[in-house]
Motif scaffolding. Structure first.
Motif, PDB file in Angstrom:
ATOM      1  N   VAL A 218      -1.263  12.724  17.563  1.00  0.00           N
ATOM      2  CA  VAL A 218      -1.063  11.525  18.000  1.00  0.00           C
ATOM      3  C   VAL A 218       0.501  11.076  18.641  1.00  0.00           C
ATOM      4  O   VAL A 218       1.213  11.692  18.052  1.00  0.00           O
ATOM      5  N   ARG A 219       0.553  10.059  19.182  1.00  0.00           N
ATOM      6  CA  ARG A 219       1.749   9.763  19.603  1.00  0.00           C
ATOM      7  C   ARG A 219       1.961   8.008  19.280  1.00  0.00           C
ATOM      8  O   ARG A 219       1.258   7.330  19.364  1.00  0.00           O
ATOM      9  N   VAL A 220       3.258   8.045  18.617  1.00  0.00           N
ATOM     10  CA  VAL A 220       3.685   6.388  18.351  1.00  0.00           C
ATOM     11  C   VAL A 220       4.636   6.075  19.508  1.00  0.00           C
ATOM     12  O   VAL A 220       5.889   6.767  18.969  1.00  0.00           O
ATOM     13  N   GLY A 221       4.776   5.356  20.209  1.00  0.00           N
ATOM     14  CA  GLY A 221       5.922   5.250  21.097  1.00  0.00           C
ATOM     15  C   GLY A 221       6.459   6.579  21.711  1.00  0.00           C
ATOM     16  O   GLY A 221       5.602   7.265  22.248  1.00  0.00           O
ATOM     17  N   GLU A 222       7.543   7.013  21.388  1.00  0.00           N
ATOM     18  CA  GLU A 222       8.116   8.183  21.881  1.00  0.00           C
ATOM     19  C   GLU A 222       8.002   9.435  21.156  1.00  0.00           C
ATOM     20  O   GLU A 222       8.184  10.570  21.547  1.00  0.00           O
ATOM     21  N   VAL A 223       7.306   9.166  20.010  1.00  0.00           N
ATOM     22  CA  VAL A 223       7.089  10.091  18.789  1.00  0.00           C
ATOM     23  C   VAL A 223       5.927  10.823  18.570  1.00  0.00           C
ATOM     24  O   VAL A 223       4.941  10.272  18.715  1.00  0.00           O
ATOM     25  N   GLU A 224       6.000  12.241  18.720  1.00  0.00           N
ATOM     26  CA  GLU A 224       4.623  12.905  18.533  1.00  0.00           C
ATOM     27  C   GLU A 224       4.347  13.217  16.990  1.00  0.00           C
ATOM     28  O   GLU A 224       5.257  13.819  16.548  1.00  0.00           O
ATOM     29  N   LEU A 225       3.167  12.951  16.559  1.00  0.00           N
ATOM     30  CA  LEU A 225       2.982  13.426  15.228  1.00  0.00           C
ATOM     31  C   LEU A 225       1.758  14.365  15.009  1.00  0.00           C
ATOM     32  O   LEU A 225       0.728  14.481  16.001  1.00  0.00           O
ATOM     33  N   GLU A 226       1.469  15.246  13.876  1.00  0.00           N
ATOM     34  CA  GLU A 226       0.201  15.875  13.714  1.00  0.00           C
ATOM     35  C   GLU A 226      -0.276  15.450  12.449  1.00  0.00           C
ATOM     36  O   GLU A 226       0.511  15.676  11.376  1.00  0.00           O
ATOM     37  N   VAL A 227      -1.598  15.412  12.315  1.00  0.00           N
ATOM     38  CA  VAL A 227      -2.379  14.937  10.911  1.00  0.00           C
ATOM     39  C   VAL A 227      -1.944  16.405  10.021  1.00  0.00           C
ATOM     40  O   VAL A 227      -2.442  17.496  10.522  1.00  0.00           O
ATOM     41  N   VAL A 228      -1.768  15.799   8.938  1.00  0.00           N
ATOM     42  CA  VAL A 228      -1.749  16.939   7.775  1.00  0.00           C
ATOM     43  C   VAL A 228      -3.103  16.817   7.008  1.00  0.00           C
ATOM     44  O   VAL A 228      -3.603  17.805   6.639  1.00  0.00           O
ATOM     45  N   ARG A 229      -3.310  15.618   6.558  1.00  0.00           N
ATOM     46  CA  ARG A 229      -4.581  15.330   5.749  1.00  0.00           C
ATOM     47  C   ARG A 229      -4.845  13.928   5.498  1.00  0.00           C
ATOM     48  O   ARG A 229      -3.906  13.050   5.930  1.00  0.00           O
ATOM     49  N   VAL A 230      -5.905  13.467   4.883  1.00  0.00           N
ATOM     50  CA  VAL A 230      -6.255  12.042   4.594  1.00  0.00           C
ATOM     51  C   VAL A 230      -5.379  11.628   3.626  1.00  0.00           C
ATOM     52  O   VAL A 230      -5.019  12.540   2.540  1.00  0.00           O
ATOM     53  N   ALA A 231      -4.791  10.487   3.477  1.00  0.00           N
ATOM     54  CA  ALA A 231      -4.056   9.794   2.450  1.00  0.00           C
ATOM     55  C   ALA A 231      -4.915   9.424   1.349  1.00  0.00           C
ATOM     56  O   ALA A 231      -5.648   8.465   1.509  1.00  0.00           O
ATOM     57  N   ALA A 232      -4.726   9.938   0.139  1.00  0.00           N
ATOM     58  CA  ALA A 232      -5.529   9.464  -1.047  1.00  0.00           C
ATOM     59  C   ALA A 232      -4.921   8.044  -1.520  1.00  0.00           C
ATOM     60  O   ALA A 232      -3.614   7.945  -1.387  1.00  0.00           O
ATOM     61  N   PRO A 233      -5.639   7.118  -1.879  1.00  0.00           N
ATOM     62  CA  PRO A 233      -5.139   5.852  -2.538  1.00  0.00           C
ATOM     63  C   PRO A 233      -4.189   6.257  -3.676  1.00  0.00           C
ATOM     64  O   PRO A 233      -4.615   6.929  -4.470  1.00  0.00           O
ATOM     65  N   CYS A 234      -2.965   5.729  -3.688  1.00  0.00           N
ATOM     66  CA  CYS A 234      -1.966   5.882  -4.527  1.00  0.00           C
ATOM     67  C   CYS A 234      -2.490   5.046  -6.000  1.00  0.00           C
ATOM     68  O   CYS A 234      -3.030   3.916  -5.854  1.00  0.00           O
ATOM     69  N   ARG A 235      -2.266   5.967  -7.090  1.00  0.00           N
ATOM     70  CA  ARG A 235      -2.647   5.272  -8.450  1.00  0.00           C
ATOM     71  C   ARG A 235      -1.861   3.848  -8.957  1.00  0.00           C
ATOM     72  O   ARG A 235      -2.315   3.166  -9.477  1.00  0.00           O
ATOM     73  N   LEU A 236      -0.579   3.756  -7.976  1.00  0.00           N
ATOM     74  CA  LEU A 236       0.049   2.490  -8.196  1.00  0.00           C
ATOM     75  C   LEU A 236      -0.607   1.022  -7.523  1.00  0.00           C
ATOM     76  O   LEU A 236      -0.135   0.156  -7.742  1.00  0.00           O
ATOM     77  N   LEU A 237      -1.703   1.413  -6.873  1.00  0.00           N
ATOM     78  CA  LEU A 237      -2.188   0.389  -5.942  1.00  0.00           C
ATOM     79  C   LEU A 237      -2.921  -0.834  -7.040  1.00  0.00           C
ATOM     80  O   LEU A 237      -2.706  -1.997  -6.719  1.00  0.00           O
ATOM     81  N   ASP A 238      -3.513  -0.267  -7.951  1.00  0.00           N
ATOM     82  CA  ASP A 238      -3.958  -1.351  -8.784  1.00  0.00           C
ATOM     83  C   ASP A 238      -2.790  -2.014  -9.575  1.00  0.00           C
ATOM     84  O   ASP A 238      -3.105  -3.110  -9.928  1.00  0.00           O
ATOM     85  N   ASP A 239      -1.846  -1.536  -9.944  1.00  0.00           N
ATOM     86  CA  ASP A 239      -0.499  -2.215 -10.347  1.00  0.00           C
ATOM     87  C   ASP A 239       0.016  -3.113  -9.476  1.00  0.00           C
ATOM     88  O   ASP A 239       0.318  -4.228  -9.640  1.00  0.00           O
ATOM     89  N   GLU A 240       0.181  -2.920  -8.056  1.00  0.00           N
ATOM     90  CA  GLU A 240       0.624  -3.519  -7.151  1.00  0.00           C
ATOM     91  C   GLU A 240      -0.195  -4.677  -6.306  1.00  0.00           C
ATOM     92  O   GLU A 240       0.245  -5.878  -6.148  1.00  0.00           O
ATOM     93  N   LEU A 241      -1.416  -4.275  -6.159  1.00  0.00           N
ATOM     94  CA  LEU A 241      -2.589  -5.250  -5.640  1.00  0.00           C
ATOM     95  C   LEU A 241      -3.500  -5.804  -6.530  1.00  0.00           C
ATOM     96  O   LEU A 241      -4.068  -6.639  -6.075  1.00  0.00           O
ATOM     97  N   GLY A 242      -3.619  -5.292  -7.540  1.00  0.00           N
ATOM     98  CA  GLY A 242      -4.519  -5.753  -8.760  1.00  0.00           C
ATOM     99  C   GLY A 242      -5.756  -4.836  -8.875  1.00  0.00           C
ATOM    100  O   GLY A 242      -5.898  -3.959  -8.101  1.00  0.00           O
TER     101      GLY A 242
ATOM    102  N   THR B 269       0.710  -1.126  -0.117  1.00  0.00           N
ATOM    103  CA  THR B 269      -0.031   0.151   0.050  1.00  0.00           C
ATOM    104  C   THR B 269       0.802   1.424  -0.021  1.00  0.00           C
ATOM    105  O   THR B 269       0.241   2.307  -0.027  1.00  0.00           O
ATOM    106  N   ARG B 270       2.228   1.065   0.190  1.00  0.00           N
ATOM    107  CA  ARG B 270       3.154   2.071   0.188  1.00  0.00           C
ATOM    108  C   ARG B 270       2.772   3.180   1.588  1.00  0.00           C
ATOM    109  O   ARG B 270       3.453   4.350   1.569  1.00  0.00           O
ATOM    110  N   ARG B 271       2.332   2.658   2.383  1.00  0.00           N
ATOM    111  CA  ARG B 271       2.130   3.526   3.664  1.00  0.00           C
ATOM    112  C   ARG B 271       3.187   3.014   4.615  1.00  0.00           C
ATOM    113  O   ARG B 271       3.837   2.076   4.699  1.00  0.00           O
ATOM    114  N   ASN B 272       3.841   4.046   5.601  1.00  0.00           N
ATOM    115  CA  ASN B 272       4.816   3.709   6.610  1.00  0.00           C
ATOM    116  C   ASN B 272       4.467   2.807   7.582  1.00  0.00           C
ATOM    117  O   ASN B 272       5.245   1.901   7.932  1.00  0.00           O
ATOM    118  N   LEU B 273       3.386   3.278   8.366  1.00  0.00           N
ATOM    119  CA  LEU B 273       3.034   2.467   9.622  1.00  0.00           C
ATOM    120  C   LEU B 273       1.801   1.742   9.396  1.00  0.00           C
ATOM    121  O   LEU B 273       1.040   2.476   9.074  1.00  0.00           O
TER     122      LEU B 273
END
Length: 146
Positions: free
Chosen positions: A88-112, A69-73
């Motif tokens: 949000v917090r992941v372990g010791e790291v704090e993150l901030e939402v930027v935006r919703v992730a749109a599905p990548c156009r490569l997904l149909d190639d990678e996953l069908g 899916t090309r997502r990191n976590l």
């Protein structure tokens, strides 16, 4: 019970395959060391949930490998926030939402065929890193730190 990180994936380049790692260094204001978006202005980390991948797999009729899916976590569950500015917090790291992730156009190639459609509204969220640290498989994820 809090969700946990179940998979971490990074890719050195835009069209290069992702690789699974057990931990990754997160650099505040820059991204994940060794990932294609390291050094970008806002797109530092993408997070998706295992239940969303399972729902997409049910729609597709075949498994969805988190690395394709090309997502990191990938986290074990919970509602990943989508409102910009939410933290949000992941372990010791704090993150901030930027935006919703749109599905990548490569997904149909990678996953069908149909993968991008199956992952619509299930493709996760893009975050910026507010603090530095190491993110590891097994780290707890706090989706509502307030």
């Amino acid at each position: 019970m809090r969700p946990t990180v179940v998979a971490i994936h990074v890719a050195k380049g835009r069209r290069l395959p992702t690789r699974s790692v057990q931990s990754v260094e997160a650099e505040a204001g820059a991204g994940l060391v060794g990932d294609r978006y390291h050094g970008s202005r806002h797109r530092h980390v993408t997070i998706q949930s295992l239940p969303d991948l399972e729902a997409a797999a049910a729609d597709l009729g075949r498994p969805v490998d988190p690395g394709l899916t090309r997502r990191n976590l990938t986290i074990s569950g919970g509602d990943i926030p989508t409102r910009p500015g939410t933290r949000v917090r992941v372990g010791e790291v704090e993150l901030e939402v930027v935006r919703v992730a749109a599905p990548c156009r490569l997904l149909d190639d990678e996953l069908g065929p149909g993968a991008a459609r199956a992952l619509h509204a299930r493709a996760g969220t893009v975050f910026r890193l507010l603090t530095s640290g190491t993110i590891r498989v097994g780290d707890e994820v706090t989706l509502d730190p307030a």
